[in-house]
Design an enzyme around this catalytic site. Sequence first.
Site, PDB file in Angstrom:
ATOM      1  N   ASP A   1       0.837  -1.205   0.000  1.00 23.86           N
ATOM      2  CA  ASP A   1       0.000   0.000   0.000  1.00 23.86           C
ATOM      3  C   ASP A   1       0.871   1.253   0.000  1.00 23.86           C
ATOM      4  O   ASP A   1       1.978   1.241   0.524  1.00 23.86           O
ATOM      5  CB  ASP A   1      -0.906  -0.036   1.246  1.00 23.86           C
ATOM      6  CG  ASP A   1      -2.081   0.913   1.110  1.00 23.86           C
ATOM      7  OD1 ASP A   1      -2.293   1.483   0.015  1.00 23.86           O
ATOM      8  OD2 ASP A   1      -2.805   1.092   2.115  1.00 23.86           O
ATOM      9  N   ASN A  14     -10.634  -2.830  -6.000  1.00 25.28           N
ATOM     10  CA  ASN A  14      -9.819  -1.919  -6.824  1.00 25.28           C
ATOM     11  C   ASN A  14     -10.403  -1.698  -8.218  1.00 25.28           C
ATOM     12  O   ASN A  14     -10.040  -0.733  -8.898  1.00 25.28           O
ATOM     13  CB  ASN A  14      -8.371  -2.414  -6.951  1.00 25.28           C
ATOM     14  CG  ASN A  14      -7.549  -2.240  -5.700  1.00 25.28           C
ATOM     15  OD1 ASN A  14      -6.605  -2.998  -5.451  1.00 25.28           O
ATOM     16  ND2 ASN A  14      -7.863  -1.251  -4.881  1.00 25.28           N
TER      17      ASN A  14
HETATM   18  C1  FPP Z   1      -1.976   0.216  -3.308  1.00 28.24           C
HETATM   19  O1  FPP Z   1      -1.468   1.540  -3.277  1.00 28.24           O
HETATM   20  C2  FPP Z   1      -1.417  -0.486  -4.434  1.00 28.24           C
HETATM   21  C3  FPP Z   1      -2.140  -1.056  -5.455  1.00 28.24           C
HETATM   22  C4  FPP Z   1      -3.607  -0.980  -5.546  1.00 28.24           C
HETATM   23  C5  FPP Z   1      -1.472  -1.711  -6.586  1.00 28.24           C
HETATM   24  C6  FPP Z   1      -0.328  -2.610  -6.225  1.00 28.24           C
HETATM   25  C7  FPP Z   1       0.534  -2.707  -7.394  1.00 28.24           C
HETATM   26  C8  FPP Z   1       1.868  -2.687  -7.386  1.00 28.24           C
HETATM   27  C9  FPP Z   1       2.681  -2.696  -6.168  1.00 28.24           C
HETATM   28  C10 FPP Z   1       2.561  -2.642  -8.693  1.00 28.24           C
HETATM   29  C11 FPP Z   1       3.369  -3.832  -9.059  1.00 28.24           C
HETATM   30  C12 FPP Z   1       2.772  -5.138  -8.705  1.00 28.24           C
HETATM   31  C13 FPP Z   1       3.132  -6.302  -9.299  1.00 28.24           C
HETATM   32  C14 FPP Z   1       2.561  -7.570  -8.825  1.00 28.24           C
HETATM   33  C15 FPP Z   1       4.058  -6.345 -10.428  1.00 28.24           C
HETATM   34  P1  FPP Z   1      -2.485   2.737  -3.480  1.00 28.24           P
HETATM   35  O2  FPP Z   1      -2.530   3.048  -4.921  1.00 28.24           O
HETATM   36  O3  FPP Z   1      -3.802   2.407  -2.849  1.00 28.24           O
HETATM   37  O4  FPP Z   1      -1.745   3.853  -2.681  1.00 28.24           O
HETATM   38  P2  FPP Z   1      -2.436   5.061  -1.865  1.00 28.24           P
HETATM   39  O5  FPP Z   1      -3.215   4.431  -0.743  1.00 28.24           O
HETATM   40  O6  FPP Z   1      -1.254   5.832  -1.382  1.00 28.24           O
HETATM   41  O7  FPP Z   1      -3.284   5.810  -2.823  1.00 28.24           O
END
Ligand code: FPP
Length: 252
Positions: free
Chosen positions: A29, A77
């Site tokens: 996250d 998501n």
């Molecule tokens: C949460 O951060 C993250 C995600 C919804 C996506 C996770 C994806 C990756 C780590 C990219 C690479 C993954 C792989 C498997 C290659 P957020 O966007 O909710 O962050 P925020 O809470 O700060 O907005």
Amino acid sequence: MAISLPLNDFPELSLDASRLPQHVAIVMDGNGRWARRRGLARNEGHRRGKDSVRAVVEAARELGIPYLTLFAFSAENWERPSMEVDFLMRLFHRYLLTETKRLMKRGIRILALGDTERLPPRLRQVLAETVAATRFNSDMTVALALSYGGRQDVVTAMRKIAQRVASGELTPEQIDACVIGQSLTTGGLPDPDLLIRTSGELRVSNFFLYQLAYTELYFTDTLWPDFRERELLSALAAYQMRDRRYGNISPG
Ligand code: FPP
């Protein structure tokens, strides 16, 4: 027994090789916040997050942790703006295409957890190919939770069990914790010993619900794109300080 880690750059973080978790699960996250703090678009955070995935997978492999689950995309998501969802789908696609060689070299098997039918056909295809290509790798299993929801997982498992009861294959009395565990998408994997969540949020957010019964929880303020080898070692060191009693009392 203290291990001399292949990750010798961090001598201050010494770990006991005999007490490493068998299964580490991570809620990755904070990509969006990482980008916002730098005045960048959210997708830049996801892009950097992909580099953390490689670093953490390879560090866990070097340490000899047999199972690692990464919560990459939740069932919820899909509600995000379509541009972000599309970017993430392309990022997962690219990750699988570009990492297969490294995964093969390191003996890493890839599994997919979740409602993968919802993924775009091109991603589904490359995911199926990666799962097939890596299926005999036995040094480590990396499970990618994609379109995964803990409640949805339980619902699907309950339906499977209900069908087995309806067909006469199983009696209601035969339903136990093991039958339920095996019916979940994680059937065959050990329950996580350690759950890591980055970015300071103190929630499970519909990730593994049934599977976390005795999992040690570790929360860190570090945002996922900054979570690398050192942060993994810190989480493991914290895990090794825990006294896991499973409802029992400590001996002595
Ligand atoms: C949460 O951060 C993250 C995600 C919804 C996506 C996770 C994806 C990756 C780590 C990219 C690479 C993954 C792989 C498997 C290659 P957020 O966007 O909710 O962050 P925020 O809470 O700060 O907005």
